[in-house]
Design a protein around this motif. Structure first.
Motif, mmCIF file in Angstrom:
data_model
loop_
_atom_site.group_PDB
_atom_site.id
_atom_site.type_symbol
_atom_site.label_atom_id
_atom_site.label_comp_id
_atom_site.label_asym_id
_atom_site.label_seq_id
_atom_site.Cartn_x
_atom_site.Cartn_y
_atom_site.Cartn_z
ATOM 1 N N LYS A 1 0.834 -1.201 0.000
ATOM 2 C CA LYS A 1 0.000 0.000 0.000
ATOM 3 C C LYS A 1 0.867 1.249 0.000
ATOM 4 O O LYS A 1 0.630 2.193 -0.763
ATOM 5 C CB LYS A 1 -0.916 0.001 1.214
ATOM 6 N N LYS A 2 1.894 1.241 0.814
ATOM 7 C CA LYS A 2 2.808 2.381 0.882
ATOM 8 C C LYS A 2 3.497 2.597 -0.462
ATOM 9 O O LYS A 2 3.656 3.727 -0.926
ATOM 10 C CB LYS A 2 3.836 2.145 1.994
ATOM 11 N N ARG A 3 3.899 1.516 -1.125
ATOM 12 C CA ARG A 3 4.549 1.607 -2.430
ATOM 13 C C ARG A 3 3.589 2.195 -3.473
ATOM 14 O O ARG A 3 3.966 3.072 -4.258
ATOM 15 C CB ARG A 3 5.037 0.218 -2.881
ATOM 16 N N CYS A 4 2.346 1.737 -3.470
ATOM 17 C CA CYS A 4 1.358 2.266 -4.410
ATOM 18 C C CYS A 4 1.144 3.756 -4.182
ATOM 19 O O CYS A 4 1.090 4.536 -5.140
ATOM 20 C CB CYS A 4 0.033 1.517 -4.277
ATOM 21 N N GLU A 5 1.022 4.157 -2.936
ATOM 22 C CA GLU A 5 0.833 5.574 -2.616
ATOM 23 C C GLU A 5 2.019 6.409 -3.084
ATOM 24 O O GLU A 5 1.839 7.498 -3.639
ATOM 25 C CB GLU A 5 0.610 5.760 -1.120
ATOM 26 N N ALA A 6 3.227 5.909 -2.890
ATOM 27 C CA ALA A 6 4.429 6.641 -3.301
ATOM 28 C C ALA A 6 4.481 6.785 -4.822
ATOM 29 O O ALA A 6 4.813 7.863 -5.341
ATOM 30 C CB ALA A 6 5.686 5.942 -2.791
ATOM 31 N N LYS A 7 4.160 5.712 -5.543
ATOM 32 C CA LYS A 7 4.182 5.770 -7.002
ATOM 33 C C LYS A 7 3.096 6.716 -7.529
ATOM 34 O O LYS A 7 3.320 7.440 -8.493
ATOM 35 C CB LYS A 7 4.028 4.378 -7.618
ATOM 36 N N LEU A 8 1.927 6.737 -6.907
ATOM 37 C CA LEU A 8 0.878 7.655 -7.320
ATOM 38 C C LEU A 8 1.290 9.106 -7.077
ATOM 39 O O LEU A 8 1.079 9.977 -7.921
ATOM 40 C CB LEU A 8 -0.423 7.358 -6.574
ATOM 41 N N LYS A 9 1.900 9.375 -5.930
ATOM 42 C CA LYS A 9 2.363 10.724 -5.613
ATOM 43 C C LYS A 9 3.405 11.176 -6.623
ATOM 44 O O LYS A 9 3.386 12.308 -7.108
ATOM 45 C CB LYS A 9 2.932 10.778 -4.196
ATOM 46 N N GLU A 10 4.310 10.286 -6.963
ATOM 47 C CA GLU A 10 5.346 10.574 -7.955
ATOM 48 C C GLU A 10 4.717 10.931 -9.304
ATOM 49 O O GLU A 10 5.113 11.913 -9.946
ATOM 50 C CB GLU A 10 6.251 9.351 -8.099
ATOM 51 N N ALA A 11 3.715 10.167 -9.720
ATOM 52 C CA ALA A 11 3.045 10.433 -10.989
ATOM 53 C C ALA A 11 2.301 11.766 -10.939
ATOM 54 O O ALA A 11 2.344 12.542 -11.899
ATOM 55 C CB ALA A 11 2.083 9.297 -11.321
ATOM 56 N N GLU A 12 1.624 12.050 -9.827
ATOM 57 C CA GLU A 12 0.908 13.315 -9.685
ATOM 58 C C GLU A 12 1.860 14.499 -9.770
ATOM 59 O O GLU A 12 1.552 15.517 -10.399
ATOM 60 C CB GLU A 12 0.160 13.351 -8.354
ATOM 61 N N GLU A 13 3.027 14.389 -9.167
ATOM 62 C CA GLU A 13 4.006 15.470 -9.203
ATOM 63 C C GLU A 13 4.528 15.686 -10.619
ATOM 64 O O GLU A 13 4.725 16.820 -11.048
ATOM 65 C CB GLU A 13 5.149 15.188 -8.236
ATOM 66 N N LYS A 14 4.728 14.593 -11.350
ATOM 67 C CA LYS A 14 5.188 14.726 -12.734
ATOM 68 C C LYS A 14 4.134 15.414 -13.597
ATOM 69 O O LYS A 14 4.446 16.275 -14.407
ATOM 70 C CB LYS A 14 5.547 13.355 -13.316
ATOM 71 N N VAL A 15 2.877 15.028 -13.420
ATOM 72 C CA VAL A 15 1.798 15.638 -14.182
ATOM 73 C C VAL A 15 1.680 17.118 -13.830
ATOM 74 O O VAL A 15 1.523 17.967 -14.706
ATOM 75 C CB VAL A 15 0.460 14.903 -13.940
ATOM 76 N N ALA A 16 1.777 17.450 -12.564
ATOM 77 C CA ALA A 16 1.669 18.841 -12.121
ATOM 78 C C ALA A 16 2.808 19.695 -12.664
ATOM 79 O O ALA A 16 2.658 20.914 -12.792
ATOM 80 C CB ALA A 16 1.648 18.901 -10.606
ATOM 81 N N ALA A 17 3.928 19.088 -13.008
ATOM 82 C CA ALA A 17 5.099 19.831 -13.461
ATOM 83 C C ALA A 17 5.102 20.088 -14.967
ATOM 84 O O ALA A 17 5.972 20.777 -15.468
ATOM 85 C CB ALA A 17 6.372 19.084 -13.074
ATOM 86 N N ILE A 18 4.109 19.573 -15.697
ATOM 87 C CA ILE A 18 4.067 19.779 -17.139
ATOM 88 C C ILE A 18 3.769 21.255 -17.408
ATOM 89 O O ILE A 18 2.843 21.837 -16.864
ATOM 90 C CB ILE A 18 3.010 18.881 -17.808
ATOM 91 N N THR A 19 4.559 21.856 -18.276
ATOM 92 C CA THR A 19 4.376 23.251 -18.658
ATOM 93 C C THR A 19 3.520 23.309 -19.919
ATOM 94 O O THR A 19 3.762 22.572 -20.869
ATOM 95 C CB THR A 19 5.749 23.907 -18.938
ATOM 96 N N LEU A 20 2.520 24.197 -19.944
ATOM 97 C CA LEU A 20 1.644 24.332 -21.095
ATOM 98 C C LEU A 20 1.940 25.638 -21.825
ATOM 99 O O LEU A 20 2.278 26.645 -21.207
ATOM 100 C CB LEU A 20 0.178 24.323 -20.643
ATOM 101 N N ASP A 21 1.770 25.616 -23.157
ATOM 102 C CA ASP A 21 1.952 26.844 -23.938
ATOM 103 C C ASP A 21 0.647 27.645 -23.939
ATOM 104 O O ASP A 21 -0.321 27.289 -23.266
ATOM 105 C CB ASP A 21 2.434 26.536 -25.355
ATOM 106 N N GLY A 22 0.597 28.724 -24.708
ATOM 107 C CA GLY A 22 -0.574 29.588 -24.752
ATOM 108 C C GLY A 22 -1.842 28.897 -25.213
ATOM 109 O O GLY A 22 -2.939 29.334 -24.891
ATOM 110 N N GLN A 23 -1.722 27.835 -26.005
ATOM 111 C CA GLN A 23 -2.888 27.082 -26.476
ATOM 112 C C GLN A 23 -3.203 25.885 -25.569
ATOM 113 O O GLN A 23 -4.024 25.051 -25.906
ATOM 114 C CB GLN A 23 -2.656 26.581 -27.907
#
Length: 80
Positions: A46-68
């Motif tokens: 369970k702890k491993r799943c939570e850590a991997k999900l957090k890691e994925a969420e942080e990567k998604v949050a770090a995506i930079t978007l252009d004007g479109q």
């Protein structure tokens, strides 16, 4: 139950095994000692799943978007 080190598992591997552990515990057809071992393994999974999900969420949050609103790259997330 797998002998794979939990820290080396992918999210999918950990989730699949966690489902198996929960199923065995819910059936109640294992001895007390084995139940404790299964519970400990399940907690680690369970702890491993939570850590991997957090890691994925942080990567998604770090995506930079252009004007479109299109992704143009990623910003490194501290600790990854």
């Amino acid at each position: 139950m797998s002998e794979t080190n939990v820290a080396e598992m992918t999210f999918e591997e950990a989730m699949k095994e966690l489902e198996q552990v929960v199923g065995r515990l819910e059936r109640g057809d294992v001895a007390l000692d084995e139940s404790i071992t299964l519970y400990e393994r399940g907690a680690a999974l369970k702890k491993r799943c939570e850590a991997k999900l957090k890691e994925a969420e942080e990567k998604v949050a770090a995506i930079t978007l252009d004007g479109q609103g299109q992704p143009v790259g990623t910003t490194p997330v501290e600790g990854l």
